[in-house]
Scaffold this active site. Structure first.
Site, PDB file in Angstrom:
ATOM      1  N   PHE B  11       0.851  -1.199   0.000  1.00  0.00           N
ATOM      2  CA  PHE B  11       0.000   0.000   0.000  1.00  0.00           C
ATOM      3  C   PHE B  11       0.884   1.246   0.000  1.00  0.00           C
ATOM      4  O   PHE B  11       0.675   2.192   0.734  1.00  0.00           O
ATOM      5  CB  PHE B  11      -0.937  -0.043   1.225  1.00  0.00           C
ATOM      6  CG  PHE B  11      -2.203   0.752   1.052  1.00  0.00           C
ATOM      7  CD1 PHE B  11      -3.104   0.444   0.037  1.00  0.00           C
ATOM      8  CD2 PHE B  11      -2.506   1.800   1.911  1.00  0.00           C
ATOM      9  CE1 PHE B  11      -4.278   1.175  -0.119  1.00  0.00           C
ATOM     10  CE2 PHE B  11      -3.679   2.541   1.759  1.00  0.00           C
ATOM     11  CZ  PHE B  11      -4.561   2.227   0.741  1.00  0.00           C
ATOM     12  N   GLU B 211      17.887   5.414  -7.020  1.00  0.00           N
ATOM     13  CA  GLU B 211      18.106   4.860  -5.684  1.00  0.00           C
ATOM     14  C   GLU B 211      19.428   5.392  -5.103  1.00  0.00           C
ATOM     15  O   GLU B 211      20.260   5.927  -5.836  1.00  0.00           O
ATOM     16  CB  GLU B 211      18.231   3.322  -5.759  1.00  0.00           C
ATOM     17  CG  GLU B 211      17.200   2.641  -6.595  1.00  0.00           C
ATOM     18  CD  GLU B 211      16.007   2.204  -5.774  1.00  0.00           C
ATOM     19  OE1 GLU B 211      16.158   2.012  -4.552  1.00  0.00           O
ATOM     20  OE2 GLU B 211      14.911   2.079  -6.352  1.00  0.00           O
ATOM     21  N   LYS B 226      13.452  -5.704 -17.636  1.00  0.00           N
ATOM     22  CA  LYS B 226      12.282  -5.406 -18.469  1.00  0.00           C
ATOM     23  C   LYS B 226      12.350  -6.127 -19.817  1.00  0.00           C
ATOM     24  O   LYS B 226      11.350  -6.622 -20.319  1.00  0.00           O
ATOM     25  CB  LYS B 226      12.150  -3.896 -18.647  1.00  0.00           C
ATOM     26  CG  LYS B 226      11.657  -3.229 -17.356  1.00  0.00           C
ATOM     27  CD  LYS B 226      11.751  -1.722 -17.402  1.00  0.00           C
ATOM     28  CE  LYS B 226      11.141  -1.110 -16.140  1.00  0.00           C
ATOM     29  NZ  LYS B 226      11.518   0.302 -15.952  1.00  0.00           N
ATOM     30  N   GLY B 323       3.267   7.470 -13.873  1.00  0.00           N
ATOM     31  CA  GLY B 323       3.353   7.723 -12.440  1.00  0.00           C
ATOM     32  C   GLY B 323       2.542   6.657 -11.726  1.00  0.00           C
ATOM     33  O   GLY B 323       1.999   5.752 -12.377  1.00  0.00           O
TER      34      GLY B 323
END
Lengths: 340, 340
Positions: B11, B211, B226, B323
């Protein structure tokens, strides 16, 4: 495994490319999709019609037509016109690709209505019936538990309609921007390279892209029809081509093109639809495109559409190198979607 | 009308965006898709877990989490960890978006396996389980007559996987070229504007895109994962990230970028897969892109993929401004596809 009887009404470049694609994909359709087929009818413009309930031999048919001979020799059932051809062919699926009048959508609408009433699925590459009778034909198809699909009506076989029908559920299209007319795109590129407008039109006619009367392209009618088709189906807004705010490319002269170039820009004939305060409007007009836009490099027969939705950022599709074989693929995809 | 019980495992930004999108689309799902739902479970990383068979109040849950409070207060059924949460939540559909280890795909794979075994559909935005266990999870889902979907695992909510699953039947993907890593794309753009490599990495870290350890992006690992995910699902080629020929962007220096600029070109980190002689290979490496390519202007977080098939010319998709809300849309689309 279900065997489907197919009929091809219209056997020009697209119809013949479809026949070739059906042959090429025959094994794959059987293996991957449990679909087998036989072509029980083909109606050409000038090489007659053939109905053969046991199936026509596609390689032989293709050879015959390419050799300039009539298909009547293969016909087991006579027919005196397109409507009788549809009534007598006994097909499960009709591929409707006959020449169409863009002001009325005829005779394609009558062909499709007849086929749906007889319980056939219909796939067409014609924009006319989409613009002039989409709601009626969709409702008729639904009442007969059949499908009326038209993937190749805009941007050839690129999956525009099936994207919103399937892959983008619960996405509301709020607008789009697109380059959808390749003739004007080519003419503008030729003018950038020094041609006058007339010389560029002549060139497009010589290579078979522009019609003898180029007004359908250069005055923006073809683009307006495509905007109307997309708005009708994807935005539930039955715009007519006459309702599209339409400016063609006749007003673009070499001086304007040179000035655009000097600014690092290009003129492109841009198709737009947008929803504002609940009202959907369409527009086609030349616009100055900056070199940071993906529209800037959309050249020749390549087409591009940028979709605006309520759930994603701009989603852009570009289709390069279209041709009869890609239009044929859209028809094949429609067939598979219809029977699955 | 069927009511579906949903559970959200994870979440963070994406899970919360999904909750907001579910609220926004609630009426439309009912009206257009005959779908109603209640959220019976939410498991957060640091704000506890709540299971409520009668349904959680999403606006209250969102407010609570945004206020930094725990969800435990709403729980009617206790659970001591993620697996127990899945076992006890009683959902029909699990949205799996927990933090994942990219080298193993865990613990997402265990979560998904558990949910499928309990008869839930699963939608995930995690690439890990796609790369490390796609075949197993697909087979398990099939054996349970359930779906395992992952539209948002690559290019957020853009319909990449559903395009080939649905909209492009009988199309064989023979290769693709793509820009799929936005961090390196941003770093290269910053370097074009004068940043050193280190300064560009620092900037990407400051705005929260890179990161603390940027190697996953700059050494091409994210791009390789990917490529592996796309090749596994769309080309039936279970490539592992380690099998992708991988070059990151550390070798690109300001002098090279200046020289590229002088030629009207740009470096982009390009993902490629191609089928040759029946063998599928993957590659990620910086390439010099000319300004006539749609890849040239793909900037910042925008991603692009050019598909090569046996039936169409190059078909290119560009997704702008992704996004958490677009990732959430991919999950919603998976849910609708799964239950329809």
């Amino acid at each position: 495994m279900t065997n489907y009887k197919l009929a091809l009404l219209g056997f020009g470049n697209v119809g013949r490319a479809l026949a070739e694609l059906l042959l090429r994909k025959q094994e794959e359709l059987k293996r991957e999709h449990d679909i087998t087929f036989s072509v029980v009818g083909i109606a050409t413009g000038s090489k007659g019609r053939a109905i053969a309930p046991a199936g026509l031999d596609l390689p032989v048919v293709l050879q015959t037509v390419q050799g300039g001979q009539s298909l009547e020799q293969f016909s087991k059932v006579s027919s005196t016109g397109s409507l009788e051809f549809i009534e007598r062919c006994g097909a499960d699926v009709l591929f409707e690709n006959s020449p169409v009048n863009y002001e009325t959508g005829q005779p394609a609408i009558d062909h499709i209505r007849t086929a749906l009433n007889l319980g056939m699925h219909v796939a067409t590459a014609n924009k006319g019936p989409v613009v002039h009778a989409w709601r009626e034909l969709k409702d008729l198809a639904k009442s007969k538990n059949r499908q009326f699909f038209h993937e190749s009506a805009v941007m050839d076989g690129a999956p525009i309609f099936s994207l919103f029908r399937g892959a983008l559920p619960a996405a509301q299209l709020t607008g789009f921007r697109a380059i959808l007319n390749s003739t004007t795109n080519l003419i503008l590129t030729r003018m950038e390279n020094g041609d006058t407008f007339d010389a560029a039109v002549n060139y497009a006619q010589q290579i078979g892209i522009a019609e003898t009367d180029p007004s359908g392209d250069v005055d923006g009618w073809d683009a307006a029809i495509k905007i109307a088709a997309l708005a009708t189906v994807l935005m539930n807004a039955p715009l007519k081509p006459q309702e599209i705010d339409r400016t063609g490319i006749r007003g673009i002269n070499p001086a304007m093109i040179a000035e655009a170039r000097a600014q690092g820009k290009r003129y492109k004939l841009i198709c737009t639809a947008e929803k504002k305060d609940g009202k959907i409007t369409g527009r086609v007009a030349p616009e100055l495109i900056p070199n940071t836009s993906p529209f800037f490099n959309t050249e020749g027969t390549t087409s591009i559409v940028e979709f605006k939705t309520d759930v994603l950022g701009d989603l852009t599709l570009i289709e390069s190198d279209p041709g009869p074989h890609t239009t044929a693929y859209g028809l094949l995809a429609d067939f598979i979607h219809a029977v699955k």
